[in-house]
Each structure stands twice: as structure tokens, then as C-alpha cells.
Design a protein around this motif. Structure first.
Motif, mmCIF file in Angstrom:
data_model
loop_
_atom_site.group_PDB
_atom_site.id
_atom_site.type_symbol
_atom_site.label_atom_id
_atom_site.label_comp_id
_atom_site.label_asym_id
_atom_site.label_seq_id
_atom_site.Cartn_x
_atom_site.Cartn_y
_atom_site.Cartn_z
ATOM 1 N N ALA A 17 -15.891 3.768 -2.206
ATOM 2 C CA ALA A 17 -16.989 3.721 -2.654
ATOM 3 C C ALA A 17 -18.182 3.076 -2.183
ATOM 4 O O ALA A 17 -18.389 3.583 -0.858
ATOM 5 C CB ALA A 17 -16.950 2.969 -4.168
ATOM 6 N N GLY A 18 -18.819 2.189 -2.594
ATOM 7 C CA GLY A 18 -19.795 1.438 -1.787
ATOM 8 C C GLY A 18 -19.473 0.809 -0.477
ATOM 9 O O GLY A 18 -18.102 0.533 -0.174
ATOM 10 N N VAL B 27 -15.971 -1.995 3.080
ATOM 11 C CA VAL B 27 -15.675 -0.614 2.153
ATOM 12 C C VAL B 27 -15.090 -1.027 0.793
ATOM 13 O O VAL B 27 -13.868 -1.415 0.834
ATOM 14 C CB VAL B 27 -15.095 0.454 2.877
ATOM 15 N N CYS B 28 -15.655 -0.714 -0.222
ATOM 16 C CA CYS B 28 -15.070 -0.993 -1.547
ATOM 17 C C CYS B 28 -13.898 0.376 -2.180
ATOM 18 O O CYS B 28 -14.418 1.499 -1.792
ATOM 19 C CB CYS B 28 -16.353 -0.934 -2.620
ATOM 20 N N SER C 20 -13.495 -1.487 -7.074
ATOM 21 C CA SER C 20 -14.756 -1.909 -6.669
ATOM 22 C C SER C 20 -15.583 -0.749 -6.565
ATOM 23 O O SER C 20 -15.148 0.311 -5.996
ATOM 24 C CB SER C 20 -14.671 -2.605 -5.388
ATOM 25 N N LEU C 21 -17.091 -0.842 -6.734
ATOM 26 C CA LEU C 21 -17.865 0.016 -6.661
ATOM 27 C C LEU C 21 -18.977 -0.283 -5.638
ATOM 28 O O LEU C 21 -19.586 0.663 -5.104
ATOM 29 C CB LEU C 21 -18.518 0.337 -8.049
ATOM 30 N N SER C 22 -19.485 -1.716 -5.574
ATOM 31 C CA SER C 22 -20.480 -1.964 -4.633
ATOM 32 C C SER C 22 -20.092 -3.535 -4.091
ATOM 33 O O SER C 22 -19.398 -4.037 -4.753
ATOM 34 C CB SER C 22 -21.819 -1.909 -5.420
ATOM 35 N N ALA C 23 -20.675 -3.799 -3.048
ATOM 36 C CA ALA C 23 -20.452 -5.147 -2.686
ATOM 37 C C ALA C 23 -21.805 -5.340 -1.857
ATOM 38 O O ALA C 23 -22.622 -4.729 -1.517
ATOM 39 C CB ALA C 23 -19.362 -5.004 -1.589
ATOM 40 N N LEU C 24 -21.945 -6.842 -1.719
ATOM 41 C CA LEU C 24 -23.357 -7.451 -0.953
ATOM 42 C C LEU C 24 -22.934 -8.525 -0.208
ATOM 43 O O LEU C 24 -22.263 -9.448 -0.708
ATOM 44 C CB LEU C 24 -24.394 -7.801 -1.951
#
Length: 208
Positions: free
Chosen positions: A33-34, A50-51, A115-119
Motif C-alpha cells: 500500500a502506502g 513500504v506498507c 498498514s495503509l500509510s506511513a510518515l
């Protein structure tokens, strides 16, 4: 540029305005995903997180397995609880055009995350990029960066919330000199805005 998808991670390099796929970059099996770039070890080269979402099974489920969520019918294949979670990946940039996957080694594989997104963001202001991961139907994760090594700190920082987290953004909305955290969620779950605080012991804290 990085492009993710089901069983797909594609890296494109920029050759004077032309995007050229790097076919040496690994593309492992998984539902990716994200993705987010950041120099977590401060060596001057951007690394990539990478999620991993779910271990999708094409043949699993049927219309009779659909569920109701907030008055809406959710197909079996759209419900993340229908599948086991996928691990996430951290590709360390070796500085020579190659990458090494080190998520499990550094404790940020988040194997139960969906997981869908990370920061990447330096939340505690120590000059090292921290990592916040938005998980769907499991606790979000905050990994504080301690000179290239990560500490799972979401619970102690009060941001290990359990909702259908989707999008992430950081910014200093209250102009107090440190950045705060905004999280968007799945339908009917409202959004979250965490105000970042610094205790007398200089440990990060946050609250809604």
C-alpha cells in the motif's frame, strides 16, 4: 518514483525528465500500500518504507460472507479482517543504486499491522526521522528513531490508537514549535488530531 500494488513494487529513476524503471529493485509477493521516503540513518541517501496491507487470497470468500458496517454492506473482500495482515518493508539505500530490506532487523516490520500509510517525521526534535504507521483495525505504531535504531513508542506517546486509520499528515497547527499529527479514518470513525507535547523529561507525548 515508487509505485506499489498487489505483488508489485516498481522503482522508477528520473533520467532528465524521463522515468526509467529500475528492474534490479526487488518486487516481493504481497499486497503493498502506502510508501514513504526518508533518510532514517542520516547517511545522505533516501530510504524507503513500504506498507504491507493484507495477505490477500483470490479464492477466499463469497457474497454470503458480506458484513454490515455503519449501515452499509461491506463485501468480504473489502473487509481487512477477512485476511491475515501483511508485514511492512524498509529498504535501506546502500548509496550505490541498490537497496537492502531491513524492516525485521530494525523492528519496524509491523507484522500485525494491516498498514495503509506511513510518515517519516522528526516528532521529538532530535534530528533523526521517526516513523509513524497508520494501521487498519489494529493499533497504529510510532517508532522513535534512536540514532538509526527504532523504539516502539506508540503506547507511551499516547498515539497507539485502534481505528481504521487511512491517511497521515504532520504540521504545527498551534504554532508552539513542534509538529502535531493528523489521522484520517474509515467511515463513521471521525478523524484524530494529536497535539504534540514535550514533558520535563523531554519524552514525546501526545493527546487528542
Amino acid at each position: 518514483m515508487i509505485v506499489t500494488g498487489y505483488d508489485t513494487i516498481l522503482l522508477f529513476s528520473n533520467d532528465h525528465g524521463h522515468l526509467v524503471r529500475d528492474r534490479k529493485f526487488p518486487s516481493p509477493k504481497g499486497f503493498w500500500a502506502g510508501a514513504t521516503w526518508g533518510d532514517y540513518n542520516r547517511d545522505g541517501y533516501l530510504d524507503l518504507y513500504v506498507c504491507g496491507y493484507v495477505k490477500y487470497d483470490r479464492g477466499k470468500g463469497d457474497a454470503a460472507s458480506n458484513t454490515q458496517q455503519f449501515g452499509k454492506e461491506v463485501p468480504f473482500t473489502l473487509n481487512p479482517a477477512s485476511y491475515e495482515p501483511e508485514r511492512s518493508l524498509l529498504f535501506r539505500n546502500n548509496g550505490n543504486g541498490t537497496f537492502t530490506e531491513v524492516a525485521r532487523e530494525l523492528g519496524v516490520a509491523n507484522p500485525e499491522g494491516r498498514s495503509l500509510s506511513a510518515l517519516w517525521h522528526d516528532f521529538d526534535g532530535d534530528g533523526w526521522l521517526d516513523l509513524y504507521v497508520a494501521n487498519d483495525i489494529s493499533e497504529n505504531k510510532l517508532y522513535l528513531n534512536r540514532h538509526g535504531k527504532f523504539v516502539d513508542s506508540g503506547r507511551s506517546a499516547w498515539v497507539e490508537e485502534y481505528r481504521g486509520s487511512m491517511g497521515l499528515a504532520a504540521g504545527d497547527f498551534d504554532r508552539d514549535g513542534d509538529d502535531d499529527l493528523f489521522i484520517s479514518h474509515w467511515i463513521a470513525q471521525q478523524f484524530a488530531l494529536y497535539q504534540w507535547l514535550i514533558s520535563e523529561q523531554k519524552q514525546a507525548r501526545a493527546h487528542v
